[in-house]
Scaffold this motif. Sequence first.
Motif, PDB file in Angstrom:
ATOM      1  N   ARG A 288       0.782  -1.237   0.000  1.00 38.38           N
ATOM      2  CA  ARG A 288       0.000   0.000   0.000  1.00 38.38           C
ATOM      3  C   ARG A 288       0.821   1.298   0.000  1.00 38.38           C
ATOM      4  NH1 ARG A 288      -5.341  -0.985   3.702  1.00 38.38           N
ATOM      5  NH2 ARG A 288      -3.861  -0.838   5.429  1.00 38.38           N
ATOM      6  N   GLN A 289       1.849   1.344  -0.810  1.00 35.77           N
ATOM      7  CA  GLN A 289       2.496   2.638  -1.044  1.00 35.77           C
ATOM      8  C   GLN A 289       1.450   3.638  -1.558  1.00 35.77           C
ATOM      9  OE1 GLN A 289       3.994  -0.273  -2.074  1.00 35.77           O
ATOM     10  NE2 GLN A 289       6.118  -0.186  -1.369  1.00 35.77           N
ATOM     11  N   LEU A 290       0.427   3.098  -2.240  1.00 38.04           N
ATOM     12  CA  LEU A 290      -0.624   3.971  -2.783  1.00 38.04           C
ATOM     13  C   LEU A 290      -1.388   4.693  -1.678  1.00 38.04           C
ATOM     14  CD1 LEU A 290      -2.168   5.008  -5.235  1.00 38.04           C
ATOM     15  CD2 LEU A 290      -3.525   2.895  -5.207  1.00 38.04           C
ATOM     16  N   LEU A 291      -1.669   3.995  -0.592  1.00 36.89           N
ATOM     17  CA  LEU A 291      -2.334   4.636   0.542  1.00 36.89           C
ATOM     18  C   LEU A 291      -1.492   5.818   1.034  1.00 36.89           C
ATOM     19  CD1 LEU A 291      -4.378   4.828   2.900  1.00 36.89           C
ATOM     20  CD2 LEU A 291      -3.131   2.967   4.037  1.00 36.89           C
ATOM     21  N   ASN A 292      -0.223   5.594   1.129  1.00 33.14           N
ATOM     22  CA  ASN A 292       0.692   6.621   1.623  1.00 33.14           C
ATOM     23  C   ASN A 292       0.670   7.861   0.706  1.00 33.14           C
ATOM     24  OD1 ASN A 292       2.889   8.095   2.565  1.00 33.14           O
ATOM     25  ND2 ASN A 292       4.236   6.321   2.787  1.00 33.14           N
ATOM     26  N   ILE A 293       0.830   7.631  -0.586  1.00 37.41           N
ATOM     27  CA  ILE A 293       0.922   8.796  -1.482  1.00 37.41           C
ATOM     28  C   ILE A 293      -0.440   9.495  -1.633  1.00 37.41           C
ATOM     29  CG2 ILE A 293       0.631   7.589  -3.730  1.00 37.41           C
ATOM     30  CD1 ILE A 293       3.098  10.469  -2.947  1.00 37.41           C
ATOM     31  N   LEU A 294      -1.521   8.728  -1.615  1.00 33.89           N
ATOM     32  CA  LEU A 294      -2.854   9.370  -1.663  1.00 33.89           C
ATOM     33  C   LEU A 294      -3.037  10.244  -0.430  1.00 33.89           C
ATOM     34  CD1 LEU A 294      -5.194   6.437  -2.854  1.00 33.89           C
ATOM     35  CD2 LEU A 294      -4.407   8.372  -4.237  1.00 33.89           C
ATOM     36  N   HIS A 295      -2.513   9.770   0.683  1.00 33.97           N
ATOM     37  CA  HIS A 295      -2.646  10.549   1.907  1.00 33.97           C
ATOM     38  C   HIS A 295      -1.789  11.812   1.859  1.00 33.97           C
ATOM     39  CE1 HIS A 295      -1.842  11.557   6.211  1.00 33.97           C
ATOM     40  NE2 HIS A 295      -3.159  11.571   6.169  1.00 33.97           N
ATOM     41  N   VAL A 296      -0.631  11.720   1.231  1.00 32.78           N
ATOM     42  CA  VAL A 296       0.175  12.929   1.030  1.00 32.78           C
ATOM     43  C   VAL A 296      -0.629  13.946   0.200  1.00 32.78           C
ATOM     44  CG1 VAL A 296       2.266  13.881  -0.026  1.00 32.78           C
ATOM     45  CG2 VAL A 296       2.383  11.719   1.237  1.00 32.78           C
ATOM     46  N   MET A 297      -1.287  13.449  -0.828  1.00 31.94           N
ATOM     47  CA  MET A 297      -2.121  14.324  -1.670  1.00 31.94           C
ATOM     48  C   MET A 297      -3.232  14.966  -0.835  1.00 31.94           C
ATOM     49  SD  MET A 297      -2.252  11.631  -4.872  1.00 31.94           S
ATOM     50  CE  MET A 297      -3.671  12.291  -5.743  1.00 31.94           C
ATOM     51  N   TYR A 298      -3.786  14.201   0.049  1.00 34.58           N
ATOM     52  CA  TYR A 298      -4.867  14.652   0.933  1.00 34.58           C
ATOM     53  C   TYR A 298      -4.370  15.794   1.834  1.00 34.58           C
ATOM     54  CZ  TYR A 298      -8.517  13.988   4.586  1.00 34.58           C
ATOM     55  OH  TYR A 298      -9.531  14.140   5.493  1.00 34.58           O
TER      56      TYR A 298
ATOM     57  N   LEU B 226      -3.589  21.612   3.253  1.00 32.87           N
ATOM     58  CA  LEU B 226      -2.688  22.751   3.461  1.00 32.87           C
ATOM     59  C   LEU B 226      -3.011  23.886   2.498  1.00 32.87           C
ATOM     60  CD1 LEU B 226       0.888  21.266   4.037  1.00 32.87           C
ATOM     61  CD2 LEU B 226      -0.409  22.729   5.596  1.00 32.87           C
ATOM     62  N   LYS B 227      -3.379  23.501   1.283  1.00 33.26           N
ATOM     63  CA  LYS B 227      -3.714  24.528   0.289  1.00 33.26           C
ATOM     64  C   LYS B 227      -4.993  25.271   0.677  1.00 33.26           C
ATOM     65  CE  LYS B 227      -2.010  24.863  -3.541  1.00 33.26           C
ATOM     66  NZ  LYS B 227      -0.966  25.804  -3.973  1.00 33.26           N
ATOM     67  N   SER B 228      -5.948  24.527   1.199  1.00 35.08           N
ATOM     68  CA  SER B 228      -7.209  25.211   1.509  1.00 35.08           C
ATOM     69  C   SER B 228      -7.209  25.820   2.915  1.00 35.08           C
ATOM     70  CB  SER B 228      -8.405  24.280   1.296  1.00 35.08           C
ATOM     71  OG  SER B 228      -8.184  23.054   1.910  1.00 35.08           O
ATOM     72  N   HIS B 229      -6.319  25.359   3.781  1.00 37.48           N
ATOM     73  CA  HIS B 229      -6.200  25.978   5.120  1.00 37.48           C
ATOM     74  C   HIS B 229      -4.736  26.299   5.382  1.00 37.48           C
ATOM     75  CE1 HIS B 229     -10.206  24.267   5.743  1.00 37.48           C
ATOM     76  NE2 HIS B 229      -9.688  23.084   5.418  1.00 37.48           N
ATOM     77  N   PRO B 230      -4.212  27.357   4.779  1.00 38.55           N
ATOM     78  CA  PRO B 230      -2.775  27.653   4.885  1.00 38.55           C
ATOM     79  C   PRO B 230      -2.293  27.779   6.327  1.00 38.55           C
ATOM     80  CG  PRO B 230      -3.835  29.092   3.273  1.00 38.55           C
ATOM     81  CD  PRO B 230      -4.933  28.356   3.978  1.00 38.55           C
ATOM     82  N   ASP B 231      -3.181  28.094   7.251  1.00 42.52           N
ATOM     83  CA  ASP B 231      -2.736  28.257   8.634  1.00 42.52           C
ATOM     84  C   ASP B 231      -2.840  26.976   9.450  1.00 42.52           C
ATOM     85  OD1 ASP B 231      -2.240  30.872   8.109  1.00 42.52           O
ATOM     86  OD2 ASP B 231      -4.297  31.482   8.632  1.00 42.52           O
ATOM     87  N   MET B 232      -3.212  25.933   8.785  1.00 49.53           N
ATOM     88  CA  MET B 232      -3.380  24.659   9.480  1.00 49.53           C
ATOM     89  C   MET B 232      -2.114  24.293  10.263  1.00 49.53           C
ATOM     90  SD  MET B 232      -4.172  21.139   7.521  1.00 49.53           S
ATOM     91  CE  MET B 232      -2.826  20.006   7.672  1.00 49.53           C
ATOM     92  N   GLU B 233      -2.377  23.756  11.439  1.00 49.28           N
ATOM     93  CA  GLU B 233      -1.259  23.382  12.292  1.00 49.28           C
ATOM     94  C   GLU B 233      -0.671  22.073  11.742  1.00 49.28           C
ATOM     95  OE1 GLU B 233       1.082  21.751  14.693  1.00 49.28           O
ATOM     96  OE2 GLU B 233      -0.855  20.721  14.877  1.00 49.28           O
ATOM     97  N   TYR B 234       0.495  22.169  11.131  1.00 52.71           N
ATOM     98  CA  TYR B 234       1.100  20.960  10.546  1.00 52.71           C
ATOM     99  C   TYR B 234       2.612  21.083  10.575  1.00 52.71           C
ATOM    100  CZ  TYR B 234       1.724  16.895   7.530  1.00 52.71           C
ATOM    101  OH  TYR B 234       2.087  15.672   7.036  1.00 52.71           O
ATOM    102  N   TYR B 235       3.253  20.164  11.258  1.00 60.69           N
ATOM    103  CA  TYR B 235       4.703  20.201  11.375  1.00 60.69           C
ATOM    104  C   TYR B 235       5.321  19.766  10.039  1.00 60.69           C
ATOM    105  CZ  TYR B 235       9.112  20.110  13.835  1.00 60.69           C
ATOM    106  OH  TYR B 235      10.388  20.387  14.253  1.00 60.69           O
ATOM    107  N   PRO B 236       6.401  20.414   9.604  1.00 62.33           N
ATOM    108  CA  PRO B 236       6.984  20.036   8.298  1.00 62.33           C
ATOM    109  C   PRO B 236       7.355  18.547   8.229  1.00 62.33           C
ATOM    110  CG  PRO B 236       7.941  22.085   9.082  1.00 62.33           C
ATOM    111  CD  PRO B 236       7.090  21.570  10.199  1.00 62.33           C
ATOM    112  N   HIS B 237       6.970  17.951   7.118  1.00 59.72           N
ATOM    113  CA  HIS B 237       7.209  16.522   6.904  1.00 59.72           C
ATOM    114  C   HIS B 237       8.016  16.291   5.625  1.00 59.72           C
ATOM    115  CE1 HIS B 237       4.143  15.499   9.867  1.00 59.72           C
ATOM    116  NE2 HIS B 237       4.261  14.218   9.590  1.00 59.72           N
ATOM    117  N   THR B 238       8.906  15.333   5.667  1.00 64.04           N
ATOM    118  CA  THR B 238       9.525  14.841   4.435  1.00 64.04           C
ATOM    119  C   THR B 238       9.084  13.396   4.269  1.00 64.04           C
ATOM    120  OG1 THR B 238      11.433  16.275   4.775  1.00 64.04           O
ATOM    121  CG2 THR B 238      11.705  14.437   3.222  1.00 64.04           C
TER     122      THR B 238
END
Length: 819
Positions: free
Chosen positions: A553-563, A568-580
Amino acid sequence: MKTTIDKAELKKQIIYNVKTLYRKTIDEATPQQVFQAVSYALKDDIIDQWIATHKEIERTDAKTLYYLSMEFLMGRALGNNILNLCAQDEVKEVLEELGFDLNTIEDQEPDPALGNGGLGRLAACFLDSLATLGYPAYGCGIRYKYGMFAQKIEDGYQREVPDDWLRDGYPFEIRRAEYACEVKFGGYVTVTKDETGREHFGQAGYQSVRAVPYDLPIVGYGNNVVNTLRIWDAEPINTFNLDSFDKGDYQKAVEQENLAKNIVEVLYPNDNHYAGKELRLKQQYFFISASLQTAVNKYKKAHNGDVTKMYEKVAFQMNDTHPSMAVAELMRILMDEENLTWEAAWEITTKCCAYTNHTIMAEALEKWPIELFSRLLPRIYGIVEEINRRFVEEIEATYPGNHEKIAKMAIIYDGQVRMAHLAIVGSYSVNGVAKLHTEILEKQELKDFYQMMPEKFNNKTNGITQRRFLLHANPLLANWVTDKISDAWITNLPEISKLKLFVDDPKSQQEFMNIKYQNKVRLAKYIKEHNGIDVDPRSIFDVQVKRLHEYKRQLLNILHVMYIYNELKSHPDMEYYPHTFIFGAKAAAGYRRAKLTIKLINSVADVINNDKSINGKIKVVFIENYRVSNAEIIFAAADVSEQISTASKEASGTGNMKFMLNGAITCGTLDGANVEILEEVGKDNAVIFGMTADEVINYEKNGGYDPMQIFNENQEIRQVLMQLINGFYSPQDPELFRDIYNSLLNTYSSDRADTYFILKDFMSYHEAHMKINELYQDQTRWAHIVMMNTACSGKFTSDRTIQQYVDEIWELDKVTVEL
Ligand code: CJB
């Protein structure tokens, strides 16, 4: 631990090797030439130990294991050998005095990649543990000319490049022509009767190849024990001569030459997948016949030619069904060559052979068509038929009148030879590779066999070697652990639990996190050099590295990145720690959907990494050519370990253990060995999500579920799915990812929609990620968690796994070697 390596002697030897191998002085030598020279110098020392080990095994007549495997994913040998010889400081200093850096020299070695993934790497870890624990063992395999392909990423797509690992010569191998033997294919079976009326079988009209072994030393840690990985090369049986032209054998001579050339040409790059290729069947028989012939000969030599008690001194472990031909080949050798009766041969065979199952994936089940099997291996087929005939009789005796049992359990059925059934019937032990997996074997996949012969079944939870995956891969952490609790963990991993004393100590936490940071800097540098992408080592390194497969399920992972990106695009102030988000995976060359998933990951990476508006809060990196050598750098640098297979599908997993050992938190399903990781580390120190194996199996029995409902009800998921077909990530070709979209939603294809329950587990996975996002920001809590992971990893050493195999299956004798 004291080494036997003498610095002055080593230096002299390196200079001498450079001279005789390359006609150069040391200051003219290239790093590749120095790599060769150092390796040959060390091999010289290793050989003394190797000889001593074998003398000791012979002197004590110790019981020996033959680990039969189509795959050994060894990774580089030089660094590992240096460590196991306990000569790290000596070699490093000598090289420095000669003007070279040890890391650079280690980097010259190609990765011997004679394996695909977990199964092959497990075999390699087992060899390390066997030697370190002092158990006599041979790894038996194939010397593929080309190992696992090297992966290039071009325009986001995987391209396969041949892995020419032998190009510059491999310094650690030794050709052992004196053990060459003949392996026969095709032709027909001959029967003759002797004066007592007993039938004797043989083979005529066949083609054959000469199997020639190459031995690689497997160095135990600090104990002078050196075992052998014996891999077989194929050569034409007679050197091609014009003589045969005159005899009209020209065609046959050409064919035999080609057979030899083809057989060991390349490793099949399929993981968890059966492709039914004729050449693959030839490879299987080739290495099994050669390995068994030499094993029997060796035993005979030590026991006055009498094979009747061979099981007292020899065990054959079949690594999955690929080597299960061993059952029939051993019968052939014992009957046709050693003149035993069927009954005598069967007793020996079924006391020598044992089988490990590594997967329940239906598509991985080996079932060879009778036509192919019997044409290629007529005598072996005849033996399998007889094993089957007798086994069916047993089924009938146990379950009178129950034809369904025969249909389900027979070895030969419906025009096919079922290799798993052959392995089970011919073995005294059948094991799974994690508790959950063994349970599923007993209750579902192999239920009928378990009911009929429960005494054969047992579990051996996989493990990994801490010597490669901590001592070598992560020197900073390894030294720190040793400073805190002594170096006993190197050969006794459960000692690492002593770190629990430090998990809440602020200074220790600081040190541990600082080491993780430095390892992240090392990986960031690698990514910059290889991908040209800047990643911030202060971001959360969330990593999924393993073979690319739908069930993983690499697909689950990448779909979730898209999510997350959409959020982030629709809530630019969303509390989200930088991820790689870091991926690494090879797809089998013919696995289209897997390859498309790689393209998707890279396409998503392109868009997100170049979107300045999200302030670098997400980076996506696909590491090219994931293999053992870069794995070592990756595990050391991970914060989060993605172990997200559909529950019930991943037999065990071993990457999960490598991450844990190196201080990462598992984000995973209750699958394979994740279950046991959770048991060890506790629920506060892992993040678990998704359906359980029972739930998955229930859904499967009832035909799946309806993903359309999720699509209709969840707007955010719908948006992600629509982006697969509206060109958001593939503006030049909006239809590019249509197949992935269809696989998740459409039922018109042959598969069930969303076979791997990606949408079903999606929101639960998202919650797990949000939890991790929160945990990471409490650095004290986080340090406690990741240190607990390292401290609780003791169970997952392959030393423990091997000891259990020895105690419960192989009953090997330990040897001690003094020099
Ligand atoms: N496995 O790597 C393979 N290839 C196969 O064809 C079948 C199974 C893996 O074996 C590992 C070692 O036992 C397991 O940890 C892993 O779950 C399994 O997929």
